[in-house]
Motif scaffolding. Structure first.
Motif, short mmCIF file in Angstrom:
data_model
loop_
_atom_site.label_atom_id
_atom_site.label_comp_id
_atom_site.label_asym_id
_atom_site.label_seq_id
_atom_site.Cartn_x
_atom_site.Cartn_y
_atom_site.Cartn_z
N HIS A 100 0.83 -1.21 0.00
CA HIS A 100 0.00 0.00 0.00
C HIS A 100 0.86 1.26 0.00
CE1 HIS A 100 -3.18 2.82 1.04
NE2 HIS A 100 -2.46 3.23 2.08
N HIS A 101 1.82 1.35 0.91
CA HIS A 101 2.65 2.55 1.00
C HIS A 101 3.73 2.57 -0.08
CE1 HIS A 101 0.92 4.03 4.74
NE2 HIS A 101 0.97 2.80 5.23
N GLY A 102 4.18 1.39 -0.50
CA GLY A 102 5.22 1.36 -1.53
C GLY A 102 4.73 1.74 -2.90
N ARG A 103 3.43 1.60 -3.15
CA ARG A 103 2.89 1.95 -4.46
C ARG A 103 3.14 3.41 -4.81
NH1 ARG A 103 -1.94 0.55 -3.55
NH2 ARG A 103 -1.68 -1.62 -4.16
N ALA A 104 2.97 4.30 -3.82
CA ALA A 104 3.19 5.73 -4.07
C ALA A 104 4.65 6.02 -4.37
CB ALA A 104 2.73 6.54 -2.86
N LEU A 105 5.57 5.30 -3.73
CA LEU A 105 6.99 5.50 -3.98
C LEU A 105 7.40 4.99 -5.34
CD1 LEU A 105 8.41 4.39 -0.51
CD2 LEU A 105 7.84 6.70 -1.26
N ILE A 106 6.84 3.83 -5.73
CA ILE A 106 7.20 3.24 -7.02
C ILE A 106 6.63 4.05 -8.18
CG2 ILE A 106 6.82 1.21 -8.49
CD1 ILE A 106 6.90 -0.47 -5.92
N ASP A 107 5.40 4.52 -8.04
CA ASP A 107 4.74 5.25 -9.12
C ASP A 107 5.10 6.74 -9.13
OD1 ASP A 107 3.54 2.87 -9.75
OD2 ASP A 107 1.67 3.31 -8.68
N ASP A 108 5.97 7.17 -8.25
CA ASP A 108 6.39 8.57 -8.24
C ASP A 108 7.00 8.94 -9.58
OD1 ASP A 108 7.21 11.11 -7.61
OD2 ASP A 108 8.98 10.47 -6.48
N PRO A 109 6.43 9.91 -10.33
CA PRO A 109 6.97 10.24 -11.66
C PRO A 109 8.40 10.75 -11.63
CG PRO A 109 5.32 11.85 -10.96
CD PRO A 109 5.28 10.74 -9.96
N LYS A 110 8.84 11.28 -10.49
CA LYS A 110 10.21 11.81 -10.41
C LYS A 110 11.24 10.72 -10.14
CE LYS A 110 8.68 16.32 -8.70
NZ LYS A 110 8.80 17.33 -7.61
N ARG A 111 10.78 9.50 -9.86
CA ARG A 111 11.74 8.43 -9.56
C ARG A 111 12.55 8.06 -10.79
NH1 ARG A 111 12.17 2.94 -9.85
NH2 ARG A 111 10.17 2.76 -10.94
N ILE A 112 11.91 7.99 -11.93
CA ILE A 112 12.60 7.65 -13.18
C ILE A 112 12.97 8.95 -13.87
CG2 ILE A 112 12.42 6.49 -15.40
CD1 ILE A 112 10.43 4.58 -14.20
N GLY A 113 14.22 9.31 -13.78
CA GLY A 113 14.68 10.54 -14.41
C GLY A 113 15.16 10.30 -15.83
#
Length: 421
Positions: A137-150
């Motif tokens: 549940h909490h990891g989904r927001a971190l994985i889908d963060d658009p800024k994670r993949i630069g």
């Protein structure tokens, strides 16, 4: 003082109980009486409902937070809402079995530190599924963060065995998409064919794909098809380690064939070729005088037609590709090497290897232009395998992808704020 220790906003601590297996903390909310979520009108109080939530350990002991929620009733007969229970996302999500802060802490422990879910569940005194559900549940927001993949200039693809499924334990694979310029896991897709990789690149923005200049891979046809289809402008680089590994594999195939043809059986400890099977895979310049003499003497004794010697020389010549510093000279060298190894005087294994070099000559020579390798991809694969070892195997794809990306995907952990560390 109790409310300060509990550290939750707008709650009253009604009591703390010492239970056999955990501490029990009873709370109620100080929030004003809510309005009906259906019609927005005033509501009547309609009793209370206790909800027990797993919370962070308190003074080294597992803790349960018992939230006495206020149940309300809408007096409006035309409203579709009859009764409802108060809710506060700062304390826990809807229908959650764990508090929000405990779920964030568990996500950080499992994702950043790579701890086993069972260990974290033991610290919290709860079930494995309670922790894993919170991590997803909490990891989904971190994985889908658009800024994670630069934006990146170089990507790589490689596969890892995901699990074995079915009665006959068929192998299921996963493909890791890696930013080899920064050593970051971008995503994990199922399978190791071209379809999944193409679908992943198709979902990326056009400008992101256009920024990629280099694409590293082992000698894999499906991954080559992915790059040819989705990022044809990128220069493909065949990983030097896998090229030399293939040369060693060809040498070993030739040695085993000659062994059977000359002695009529597989290698035994006293057979000449079997005694030097490891010496032949070592770089020639790393052999001392005694080892070199042993290698040449046993080749003379066990290789009457000189086929193994020729395969050994071809392996050493392939290694010399990466000693060339000029990119144009390297391209000419690789092209001519592929032609020479296909000569009729060469063993069949070496001829087949020559055809492989000819097919991949542009990718092999491209290393001299960028010096990118699949080394960062292999390092990421090792991190993914570590997660599998800690978990003693994973068969659920969502859990596998979530834990791999949290551990090796460089998420922004500040998004979990406030997170106890």
């Amino acid at each position: 003082m109790c409310e300060l220790l509990v550290g939750l906003p707008d709650v009253n601590v009604n009591g703390v109980g010492d239970w056999p297996h955990w501490l029990r903390i009873a709370i109620t909310s100080r929030a004003e009486r809510r309005r009906c979520p259906g019609c927005g009108g005033k509501v009547w109080l309609h009793g209370r409902a206790e909800v027990e939530l797993v919370d962070l350990p308190c003074f080294g002991r597992p803790t349960r937070l018992v939230w006495s929620k206020q149940r309300c009733r809408c007096p409006n007969p035309t409203c579709g809402v009859i009764t409802f229970v108060e809710h506060d996302e700062r304390i826990a999500a809807v229908r959650a079995a764990i508090t929000d802060r405990a779920g964030r802490w568990a996500t950080f422990q499992v994702g950043n530190h790579g701890r086993a879910v069972s260990e974290v569940a033991k610290d919290l005194g709860c079930d494995w599924h309670t922790v894993m559900d919170a991590v997803v549940h909490h990891g989904r927001a971190l994985i889908d963060d658009p800024k994670r993949i630069g934006i990146t200039t170089a990507v790589g693809l490689d596969e890892v065995l995901f699990c074995r499924v079915g009665k006959f334990r068929h192998r299921a694979w996963s493909t890791q998409v890696v930013d080899v310029a920064r050593g970051q896991l971008l995503d994990v897709v199922p399978g190791r064919d071209a379809a999944a990789g193409c679908a992943w690149f198709a979902a990326r923005p056009v400008e992101w794909c256009e920024a990629i200049e280099w694409a590293t891979l082992d000698l894999s046809g499906p991954y080559r098809a992915v790059f040819d289809t989705m990022i044809p402008h990128a220069v493909q680089i065949a990983d030097p380690f896998h090229v030399v590994k293939l040369a060693n594999h060809v040498l070993d195939e030739c040695r085993r064939r000659v062994q059977n043809e000359t002695l009529g059986h597989r290698g035994r400890k006293d057979d000449p070729l079997y005694r030097i099977r490891k010496l032949m895979t070592i770089a020639h310049e790393r052999l001392d005088g005694d080892a070199d003499a042993k290698l040449r003497g046993l080749l003379e004794a066990g290789d009457p037609r000189g086929e193994v010697r020729m395969a050994w020389h071809s392996k050493e010549v392939v290694r010399s590709i990466y000693e060339i510093t000029d990119a144009d000279l390297a391209a000419e060298f690789v092209t001519q090497l592929g032609i020479d190894l296909q000569d009729d005087s060469c063993p069949p294994e070496v001829q087949r290897f020559g055809r492989t070099i000819t097919r991949w000559r542009h990718q092999i020579a491209a290393w001299h232009r960028a010096r990118f390798t699949n080394g960062p991809t292999e390092a990421i694969n090792n991190l993914v395998k570590r997660i599998k070892r800690v978990a003693f195997g994973i068969s659920n794809w969502t859990n596998y992808r979530t834990r791999a990306l949290l551990y090796a995907g460089h998420p922004n952990w500040s998004l979990l704020h406030p997170t106890p560390r």
